[in-house]
Design a protein around this motif. Structure first.
Motif, PDB file in Angstrom:
ATOM      1  N   ASP A   4       3.996  -0.712   3.539  1.00 59.38           N
ATOM      2  CA  ASP A   4       5.307  -0.062   3.503  1.00 59.38           C
ATOM      3  C   ASP A   4       6.304  -0.759   4.420  1.00 59.38           C
ATOM      4  N   THR A  50      15.292  -0.473  -4.338  1.00 64.63           N
ATOM      5  CA  THR A  50      14.118   0.384  -4.288  1.00 64.63           C
ATOM      6  C   THR A  50      13.058  -0.156  -5.242  1.00 64.63           C
ATOM      7  N   GLU A  85       4.251   2.453  -7.084  1.00 67.11           N
ATOM      8  CA  GLU A  85       3.633   3.210  -5.994  1.00 67.11           C
ATOM      9  C   GLU A  85       2.300   2.534  -5.690  1.00 67.11           C
ATOM     10  N   GLN A 138       0.618  -3.460  -4.723  1.00 64.71           N
ATOM     11  CA  GLN A 138       1.898  -2.956  -5.198  1.00 64.71           C
ATOM     12  C   GLN A 138       2.559  -4.041  -6.032  1.00 64.71           C
ATOM     13  N   ARG A 147      -1.719   1.070   4.652  1.00 63.68           N
ATOM     14  CA  ARG A 147      -0.547   1.533   3.928  1.00 63.68           C
ATOM     15  C   ARG A 147       0.732   1.327   4.757  1.00 63.68           C
ATOM     16  N   ARG A 202      -1.414   1.286  -4.995  1.00 58.63           N
ATOM     17  CA  ARG A 202      -2.676   1.867  -5.459  1.00 58.63           C
ATOM     18  C   ARG A 202      -3.837   1.105  -4.840  1.00 58.63           C
TER      19      ARG A 202
END
Length: 564
Positions: free
Chosen positions: A342, A355, A374, A272, A338, A376
Motif C-alpha cells: 500500500d 486511483t 484490490e 496487485q 500489505r 490478493r
C-alpha cells in the motif's frame, strides 16, 4: 525460437526412478561430463533418445525453425541441427567447424536482435530439445539444460524440492540465453540475479586446430577453468561455445539436503495489478507519476532495504493503448507485507489523483487481470503462472518487434520525461502494443561486486525496456523510426545512448540491440561493449582468446578476441 505448448500434467520425480508423464520441456538427460556420481541424478520427465534431427529446406519444419519469437528476423541456413545431448552437440560442432560453416546457437528463440537468425548463418544449432531439470548429488547442485523453458524450470524445482532461481517472467524464454546474459525477475530484489546462484556450466568448445572438447567450469576458486564459468555469468550467449548444462547452488548453501542448496521462493505472495488510464493524465500528472516511481526506487533499492521483498513491473504504455499498467508483487510472508504494498502504490501515485482501476486488458508482459486492483494473496507458483503465461503481446506468433534497454542509477531527468510524453502521445502513433517497461531493480542485486560476475551493473535502482510490437512487415520502417527517435531523444543528454555515468549505466545484453554498435545511432563515442559490459569487457576478451581463439562463435554483438 518458437514457442512450444506446455503440458500441465507433467509429474516430477524425487528419486532416481523416473516419474511418468511429461512434455518435451520437462524431459531430463544425464550428462556424461558430470563426473562420477554418488547417486543417480534426480530428473524431471523422460530423457530423449538418440541424436536430434537434421532439418533442411525441404523439411516441413524448416520455416518454423528458421525464425524466432520476433518475426523480423529470418534465416536461410543449409540446415537446422536439433541437439539432444552433449555428445550430439560435440558431433554437430565438429561437423560444422570442419566444413567452415557460420553457425548460430538457439535455446528459446527470444533473441531481441538478429544474433541467431540472419542471412549470414549457414547452420543453426537448436537446443530446444535439451530440457532436463533435476538434482545432481555429485555436485550438490540442481542442473538445468539450455532448452528448458523458464516456467518449466520453476515448476520442476519448486514441486520437486521447494526451491527456485530468481528468473524472468515470460514463461517461454529458454534457460540457455536467459542465464548466460545474467537473468533476473520479480525475485531478484530479494535474491539477486540468476547467475548469483550459478555454480557450474558445461560448455562444448573448439580450438584453432578444430579439436572439440567439453569442459565443466565451476565457481570454485581453485578451478583452473573458473574463467569460463565467470564468462557465463552475464557475458551473453553465442560467445564462447555450446552450453549444454548449468548447475545451481546458492553461495551460502549448507549441508547436503537438496532443498538447502538453492533459494526458496515465498510460499505466498501478495499481488496487485492496476490500470492508470490516460484519460486521467495530463503532462504534469504524467511527470509527477514517473518522478515518483524513480524517487521511490532511488530511496528503497539498498541490499538491506525492507522493500527488497517488493518488485514492480510498470508499463508506461502509449496513449493508443488507453492506460498505463502496473503489476506489483510482495512476499506475503514478511511482516507488514500489505503495508509495504500500500505504501508503494501511495508513493508512486502521490500528487496525481490517480486511483487503482481494474486492469481490463492485457498490457505488454502483464496479462488481463481484472480482479487484482484490490491486492490478493496467492501461492507463489500460481502468481508466476498467471503473469507468465497469459500474455498475448509477447507471445503472439505473428509479432514483429523492436526493443531497446537502459539501466538507471538515479531518477529520470525532466528532459527524459518530456521526450517520453511527447512520443507516447504523438497523434500519428496509434499502436497500442507499445510501452516503456520499468522494472524494479537493485536490492540484493546490488550486494554483489561489479567484477564478481560478468554482469557489471550492480548499483542501479531500476531498468528499462523500450519496445513496440506490430504484425505487418510494411510497417517496419515507421515503427523503427519511432522507437529510434524516442530512444535518441530520451538519451539526448548523453548523445543517444545510456552512457556509464551518474544517472544511467548502460544496457542489458539480453535485450540486445545492434544499434548500439552503429555510430549513426550511438553518437556517444562509447563502444557498444562498454555499454553492455563496462569494465568487464577486457576480461571477457581474455576468456574468448583462451576458449574460442578462432572466433568461431560470433555474431553482431559477440565478444571479440583481443587484438594482441
Amino acid at each position: 525460437m518458437t514457442t512450444t505448448p506446455m503440458d500441465r500434467r507433467s509429474v516430477l520425480a524425487r528419486s532416481a526412478a523416473l516419474a511418468g508423464g511429461a512434455t518435451a520441456a520437462a524431459a531430463g538427460l544425464t550428462t556424461a561430463a558430470a563426473g562420477p556420481a554418488e547417486a543417480a541424478p534426480v530428473t524431471a520427465g523422460k530423457p530423449p533418445s538418440g541424436a536430434g534431427a537434421l532439418i533442411g529446406p525441404h523439411d516441413p519444419r524448416y520455416p518454423l525453425l528458421t525464425t524466432g519469437n520476433n518475426q523480423r528476423y529470418v534465416a536461410a541456413p543449409e540446415y537446422v541441427k536439433m541437439i539432444r545431448s552433449t555428445a550430439d552437440a560435440e558431433k554437430a560442432l565438429r561437423t560444422a567447424h570442419r566444413a567452415g560453416k557460420r553457425i548460430s546457437v538457439r535455446s528459446g528463440g527470444h533473441c531481441f536482435a538478429d544474433l541467431v537468425c540472419n542471412p549470414e548463418v549457414e547452420v543453426i544449432l537448436d537446443f530446444s530439445e535439451m530440457t532436463g531439470v533435476g538434482y545432481d548429488p555429485s555436485r550438490r547442485a540442481f542442473y538445468v539444460e539450455p532448452g528448458a523453458r523458464l516456467l518449466n524450470v520453476y515448476e520442476a524445482l519448486y514441486k520437486g524440492w521447494g526451491v527456485t532461481i530468481p528468473g524472468g517472467i515470460c514463461y517461454s524464454v529458454g534457460a540457455g540465453g536467459h542465464i548466460s546474459g545474467g537473468g533476473y525477475g520479480l525475485l531478484s530484489r530479494a535474491h539477486g540475479l540468476v547467475v548469483d546462484h550459478l555454480y557450474a556450466v558445461e560448455v562444448v568448445t573448439v580450438d584453432k586446430r578444430g579439436t572439440v572438447r567439453t569442459t565443466v567450469a565451476t565457481r570454485d576458486r581453485n578451478d583452473p577453468n573458473r574463467d569460463l564459468w565467470w564468462a557465463h555469468t552475464g557475458g551473453g550467449g553465442g560467445n564462447f561455445g555450446l552450453i549444454t548444462r548449468y548447475w545451481f547452488r546458492s553461495p551460502d548453501a549448507r549441508g547436503s539436503r537438496p532443498e538447502d542448496q538453492l533459494i526458496s521462493p515465498p510460499s505466498k505472495v501478495l499481488v496487485q495489478a492496476v490500470d492508470l488510464p490516460w484519460a486521467d493524465l495530463d503532462e504534469a500528472k504524467f511527470r509527477r507519476l514517473l518522478k515518483n516511481f524513480g524517487a521511490w526506487h532511488e530511496n528503497n533499492s539498498a541490499p538491506d532495504s525492507p522493500y527488497r521483498h517488493l518488485s514492480s513491473l510498470f508499463n508506461v504504455s502509449s496513449r493508443a493503448h488507453g492506460s498505463l499498467g502496473m503489476f506489483t508483487q510482495v512476499d506475503a510472508t514478511v511482516p507488514g507485507a500489505r503495508r509495504l504494498l500500500d505504501d508503494y502504490f501511495a508513493a508512486v501515485t502521490a500528487g496525481t489523483g490517480l486511483t487503482a482501476r481494474p486492469m481490463t486488458k492485457a498490457n505488454g508482459e502483464i496479462p488481463h487481470l481484472t480482479d487484482l486492483a484490490e491486492p490478493r494473496e496467492m501461492p507463489w507458483l500460481n502468481a508466476t503462472r498467471m503473469v507468465g503465461t497469459n500474455n498475448p503481446t509477447i507471445t503472439d506468433p505473428m509479432s514483429r518487434a523492436a526493443h531497446k534497454s537502459g539501466y538507471m542509477r538515479k531518477n529520470f531527468s525532466d528532459h527524459q520525461i518530456s521526450a517520453l510524453y511527447r512520443y507516447m502521445t504523438r497523434p500519428d502513433f496509434t499502436n497500442p502494443d507499445t510501452m516503456l517497461v520499468l522494472f524494479s531493480f537493485g536490492g540484493r542485486v546490488n550486494a554483489v561486486a561489479p567484477d564478481a560476475t560478468a554482469n557489471a551493473q550492480r548499483d542501479c535502482v531500476f531498468k528499462m525496456t523500450f519496445q513496440t510490437f506490430w504484425p505487418d512487415e510494411r510497417d517496419d520502417a515507421f515503427h523503427l523510426d519511432w522507437i529510434r527517435g524516442l530512444y535518441a531523444d530520451f538519451f539526448a543528454e548523453t548523445r543517444g545512448v545510456p552512457v556509464i555515468g551518474g544517472r544511467t549505466d548502460g544496457c542489458y545484453i539480453n535485450y540486445c540491440d545492434n544499434d548500439m554498435a552503429d555510430p549513426a545511432h550511438n553518437r556517444s563515442g562509447v563502444p557498444w561493449h562498454t555499454l553492455y559490459y563496462k569494465g568487464n569487457y577486457p576480461r571477457l576478451q581474455q576468456v574468448k582468446k583462451r576458449w574460442d581463439p578462432g572466433n568461431f562463435f560470433r555474431h553482431a554483438l559477440s565478444v571479440e578476441p583481443p587484438r594482441r
